[in-house]
Design an enzyme around this catalytic site. Structure first.
Site, mmCIF file in Angstrom:
data_model
loop_
_atom_site.group_PDB
_atom_site.id
_atom_site.type_symbol
_atom_site.label_atom_id
_atom_site.label_comp_id
_atom_site.label_asym_id
_atom_site.label_seq_id
_atom_site.Cartn_x
_atom_site.Cartn_y
_atom_site.Cartn_z
ATOM 1 N N GLU A 117 1.459 4.828 10.964
ATOM 2 C CA GLU A 117 1.376 5.695 9.780
ATOM 3 C C GLU A 117 1.321 4.856 8.513
ATOM 4 O OE1 GLU A 117 5.014 7.874 10.032
ATOM 5 O OE2 GLU A 117 4.663 8.376 12.142
ATOM 6 N N LYS A 119 2.574 3.426 5.199
ATOM 7 C CA LYS A 119 3.913 3.325 4.618
ATOM 8 C C LYS A 119 3.774 3.644 3.139
ATOM 9 C CE LYS A 119 8.038 0.442 4.371
ATOM 10 N NZ LYS A 119 8.425 0.932 3.067
ATOM 11 N N ASP A 121 4.700 4.224 -0.672
ATOM 12 C CA ASP A 121 5.594 3.507 -1.561
ATOM 13 C C ASP A 121 6.172 4.471 -2.580
ATOM 14 O OD1 ASP A 121 6.955 1.401 -2.462
ATOM 15 O OD2 ASP A 121 5.285 0.447 -3.506
ATOM 16 N N TYR A 228 6.852 12.572 7.183
ATOM 17 C CA TYR A 228 6.526 11.704 8.308
ATOM 18 C C TYR A 228 7.564 11.684 9.420
ATOM 19 C CZ TYR A 228 9.160 8.743 5.091
ATOM 20 O OH TYR A 228 10.086 8.261 4.224
ATOM 21 N N LYS A 318 3.905 -4.896 6.440
ATOM 22 C CA LYS A 318 3.641 -4.715 5.009
ATOM 23 C C LYS A 318 2.403 -5.469 4.543
ATOM 24 C CE LYS A 318 7.315 -4.411 2.472
ATOM 25 N NZ LYS A 318 8.460 -3.788 1.863
ATOM 26 N N CYS A 412 -10.422 -17.119 -36.460
ATOM 27 C CA CYS A 412 -10.922 -17.297 -35.093
ATOM 28 C C CYS A 412 -10.549 -18.689 -34.578
ATOM 29 C CB CYS A 412 -12.440 -17.115 -35.071
ATOM 30 S SG CYS A 412 -13.176 -17.554 -33.478
ATOM 31 N N CYS A 415 -14.148 -20.765 -34.260
ATOM 32 C CA CYS A 415 -14.983 -21.175 -35.389
ATOM 33 C C CYS A 415 -14.268 -21.109 -36.733
ATOM 34 C CB CYS A 415 -16.254 -20.335 -35.438
ATOM 35 S SG CYS A 415 -15.941 -18.631 -35.934
ATOM 36 N N CYS A 428 -13.786 -11.589 -34.207
ATOM 37 C CA CYS A 428 -14.223 -12.705 -35.051
ATOM 38 C C CYS A 428 -15.358 -12.185 -35.926
ATOM 39 C CB CYS A 428 -14.701 -13.868 -34.179
ATOM 40 S SG CYS A 428 -15.552 -15.134 -35.131
ATOM 41 N N CYS A 433 -20.636 -16.946 -34.152
ATOM 42 C CA CYS A 433 -19.518 -17.714 -33.576
ATOM 43 C C CYS A 433 -20.004 -18.360 -32.274
ATOM 44 C CB CYS A 433 -18.328 -16.802 -33.301
ATOM 45 S SG CYS A 433 -16.976 -17.650 -32.441
HETATM 46 S S1 IVH Z 1 10.155 6.246 9.038
HETATM 47 C C1 IVH Z 1 14.519 5.328 10.641
HETATM 48 N N1 IVH Z 1 7.726 6.465 8.143
HETATM 49 O O1 IVH Z 1 10.071 3.242 4.259
HETATM 50 C C2 IVH Z 1 13.524 5.049 9.601
HETATM 51 N N2 IVH Z 1 9.387 5.590 6.682
HETATM 52 O O2 IVH Z 1 11.813 0.891 4.870
HETATM 53 C C3 IVH Z 1 12.732 6.255 9.257
HETATM 54 N N3 IVH Z 1 8.553 5.050 4.449
HETATM 55 O O3 IVH Z 1 13.248 4.703 3.917
HETATM 56 C C4 IVH Z 1 11.662 5.963 8.288
HETATM 57 N N4 IVH Z 1 6.474 5.684 4.790
HETATM 58 O O4 IVH Z 1 11.292 5.546 2.456
HETATM 59 C C5 IVH Z 1 8.970 6.078 7.857
HETATM 60 N N5 IVH Z 1 5.516 6.748 7.470
HETATM 61 C C6 IVH Z 1 6.771 6.382 7.201
HETATM 62 C C7 IVH Z 1 7.141 5.883 5.932
HETATM 63 C C8 IVH Z 1 8.470 5.477 5.720
HETATM 64 C C9 IVH Z 1 7.325 5.188 3.913
HETATM 65 C C10 IVH Z 1 9.706 4.491 3.728
HETATM 66 C C11 IVH Z 1 10.936 5.333 3.787
HETATM 67 C C12 IVH Z 1 11.973 4.503 4.465
HETATM 68 C C13 IVH Z 1 11.478 3.138 4.190
HETATM 69 C C14 IVH Z 1 12.002 2.205 5.251
#
Ligand code: IVH
Length: 667
Positions: A117, A119, A121, A228, A318, A412, A415, A428, A433
């Protein structure tokens, strides 16, 4: 209206609004117009005010935000909210897979299925639904105790207030609160204009937005949430046995779930999916910081269990960070092609995303002032793909009194002419220039412009410093003797340079326009202009209305084009270039009527690089755009298409695959 009647209408409106909210914010596929929705919401609000006895804490009207809190209540998590182990290198991920197999006493060469999945942010949130109704939303906090942010989470438009289909008795779901990149930009711009400090990244902005005591403030931030995980479920119609199935169940219930989740047969496929997301992340509306790789089977997950801080069945893979903090040693100014002075931060070198960064753009004086950046500050620096690194904001807490403000020079640095203010810019005042001329020549000879090979920076500097070249047109007046009189230029090189010059004369109208270096006219806008005006005479006479009527050209560009052709010096230069033999060869060659004048956008992975197709399409008189709009002719769809596909379907754009594109190109 009697009470019974009102109750019925209120309930009916709520039900409908929950559904239309889901169509709009989760599926991105509304079935009623915005004004119809607004009218229903308004009617509901009125009735709720008239009949407060039918108050419902999960009414669609709560999205507007209720009364401010004085502080957040604490919430103890029934199940701790853990963090994830992470890795940056492929080796660490392979090692994770090995460890999983070892723990499960499986053979090295057996495959484990993974759910991979994005991740996200943002800010992690758990939400409990009781009998299908949202009851408590909380932050992760220290993992054991979080804060009750229910009021604020309810304002997020795509968070279901009630579960639409087959609600279980009890459900604890986890997801991430996010801000889109656009919304992040909007909020930061707004904050700058209000004299507030900017957020360093969308994650901080999302976290700040959720932790507002006044839910009306949170509601203004246009947050979104993506789910998720099912943390706990009771009383559901069936057993759920894998993570991928859990995601499907969430979708079914009406939760927004990512389209980019993928079931992978083994760790190799999982790594491939991470690479794929790494490629498309820049085109996504929100930030990803990697992928989460989860053992798919719940049975295996259970066997693997947890260490003290994280599950053994998952790892975050990551992407390299795009941001770092470092110190500004000094601020210099750079004079560019248009004479504008750009402040540049000279940094203590820092590695960001595998590249050492020692300079970063500060854009304008205005921005330095608004962001309150000083020489000696520790700052957040950001780098995204090929874009020039930029200073995001200072860490004011680290100031120790040695920092000093930056002042734009009055003269400038190249020049010595007076520097004048021009809107948000400093410029300028000397139209001759040497730095402006040098930069204009560098641009003129560059590959995407006139493509004159062999003219490197050192050569250009000599030509300008010795007064041999006073305008780009003078390049075509160079002869062998003059060239051989320069440092490090022998007979062979001189001949090569003359050949490149002569070869460059046959160009396309679009490349010529781009080469002129008109402010705000990049490669893409140059193509739009060439397509519309066909020849120089038309372009020179273009009115503001005509320019503004082109999709993709706004006020700033239109004004700049008109100003450019309004200057005698520029017209003279163009005349000299034509006299020297510069001419346009496009449209005389074979153009393909199926492609000519048509616009294309790509999404997903194709079997050949996008640039390959871009060049072909352009050769046949077509144009390649970056984003989908109503006026787009074709969307070319490859494997794993992104959100552009949905947009194109909505805008009723014709959708073709790679094979169909190739056929069109053949014709
Ligand atoms: S699963 C038991 N799935 O990443 C852990 N976390 O470093 C359950 N996060 O606290 C987390 N996308 O804030 C999971 N697809 C994803 C995620 C995800 C972002 C974040 C979440 C978690 C942190 C862990």
């Amino acid at each position: 209206m009697d009470k019974q009647e009102a109750k019925k209408i209120i309930e009916d409106l709520r039900k409908q609004l929950h559904y239309h909210n889901y169509r709009y914010y989760v599926l991105d596929d509304p079935v009623i117009s915005d004004s119809q929705y607004d009218a229903m919401l308004k009617r509901l609000k009125e009735l709720e005010e008239q009949f407060p006895e039918f108050y419902d804490e999960n009414s669609p009207t709560v999205r507007i935000g209720g009364k401010p809190l004085s502080k957040f209540k604490k919430v103890e998590h029934k199940i701790p909210m853990m963090s994830l182990d992470d890795g940056f290198e492929e080796g660490e991920i392979i090692e994770f897979d090995r460890k999983v197999k070892r723990f499960l006493k499986l053979d090295e060469d057996e495959d484990i299925e993974y759910c991979v999945e994005p991740k996200f942010d943002g800010l992690s949130i758990s939400i409990i639904y009781e009998n299908g109704k949202l009851s408590v939303a909380s932050t992760r906090g220290d993992g054991l105790t979080g804060e009750d942010v229910t009021q604020n989470i309810k304002t997020i438009r795509n968070v279901p207030l009630v579960i639409l289909n087959d609600p279980p008795q009890y459900l604890d779901v986890q997801g991430e609160v996010l801000l889109t990149k656009d919304e992040f930009k909007r909020i930061n711009e707004e904050r700058l204009n209000e004299g507030l400090s900017v957020f360093a990244n969308p994650r901080n902005a999302a976290a700040g937005s959720v932790r507002q005591l006044d839910p009306k403030e949170t509601a203004k931030r246009n947050l979104i949430m993506i789910f998720y995980a099912i943390r706990e479920i009771e009383g559901y119609k069936k057993e759920i046995s894998t993570q991928f199935e859990a995601l499907e169940v969430l979708k079914q219930m009406g939760f927004p779930v990512s389209d980019l989740n993928k079931l992978c047969r083994n760790i190799k496929e999982a790594i491939k999916h991470k690479e794929y997301l790494g490629l498309i992340r820049k085109d996504l509306p929100y930030e990803l910081d990697g992928v989460v790789i989860k053992v798919n089977s719940f049975e295996l997950q259970k066997k693997l269990g947890f260490t003290t801080k994280s599950p053994r069945w998952a790892i975050a893979f990551k992407f390299e960070a795009q941001q770092a903090t470092t110190k500004i040693r000094d601020i210099e100014v750079n004079v560019g092609r248009t004479g504008i002075l750009t402040p540049v931060a000279i940094l203590e070198p820092v590695k960001i995303g595998g590249v050492v960064v020692s300079k970063a753009s500060l854009h304008t004086m205005d921005e330095i002032e608004k962001k309150d950046i000083m020489i000696g500050d520790t700052v957040f620096v950001q780098r995204a793909g090929d874009v020039i690194p930029e200073v995001v904001k200072p860490v004011k807490e680290l100031r120790d009194g040695t920092q000093r403000p930056f002042k734009m020079p009055q003269f400038c640095p190249v020049c010595g002419a007076k520097v004048v203010k021009d809107g948000a810019y400093y410029r300028c005042s000397n139209i001759n220039c040497p730095k402006v001329l040098k930069e204009s020549i560098k641009h003129f000879v560059s590959r995407k412009a006139m493509n004159i090979e062999g003219f490197g920076d050192k050569l250009i500097e000599q030509l300008v410093d010795k007064g041999i070249v006073k305008s780009v047109a003078d390049l075509y007046k160079l002869n062998k003797d003059t060239l051989m009189g320069l440092d490090r230029v022998g007979e062979q090189l001189a001949e090569n340079l003359l050949t490149s010059l002569s070869r460059s004369k046959g160009t396309t109208f679009a490349k010529f326009i781009y080469a002129l270096g008109i402010r705000h006219v990049g490669e893409y806008v140059a193509k739009l202009l060439a397509e519309r005006f066909k020849n120089l005479d038309n372009l020179k006479k273009a009115t503001k209305e005509e320019l503004l009527s082109i999709d993709g050209i706004g006020e700033e560009i239109a004004d700049s084009v008109i100003a450019f052709f309004g200057e005698e010096k520029n017209l003279k230069m163009i005349e000299e270039l034509l006299k020297a033999g510069v001419h346009f060869e496009e449209d005389t060659g074979k153009v393909n009527p199926k492609i000519k004048g048509k616009s294309f956008v790509f999404t997903g992975t194709l079997s050949k690089p996008r640039d390959y197709y871009k060049e072909l399409i352009e050769k046949h008189g077509g144009i390649v755009r970056n984003s989908v709009s109503k006026n787009l002719d074709y969307l070319v769809v490859g494997e794993n298409p992104g959100s552009k596909l949905k947009k194109a379907q909505k805008a009723q754009v014709e959708i073709i695959n790679e094979e169909q594109l190739l056929k069109m190109l053949e014709a």
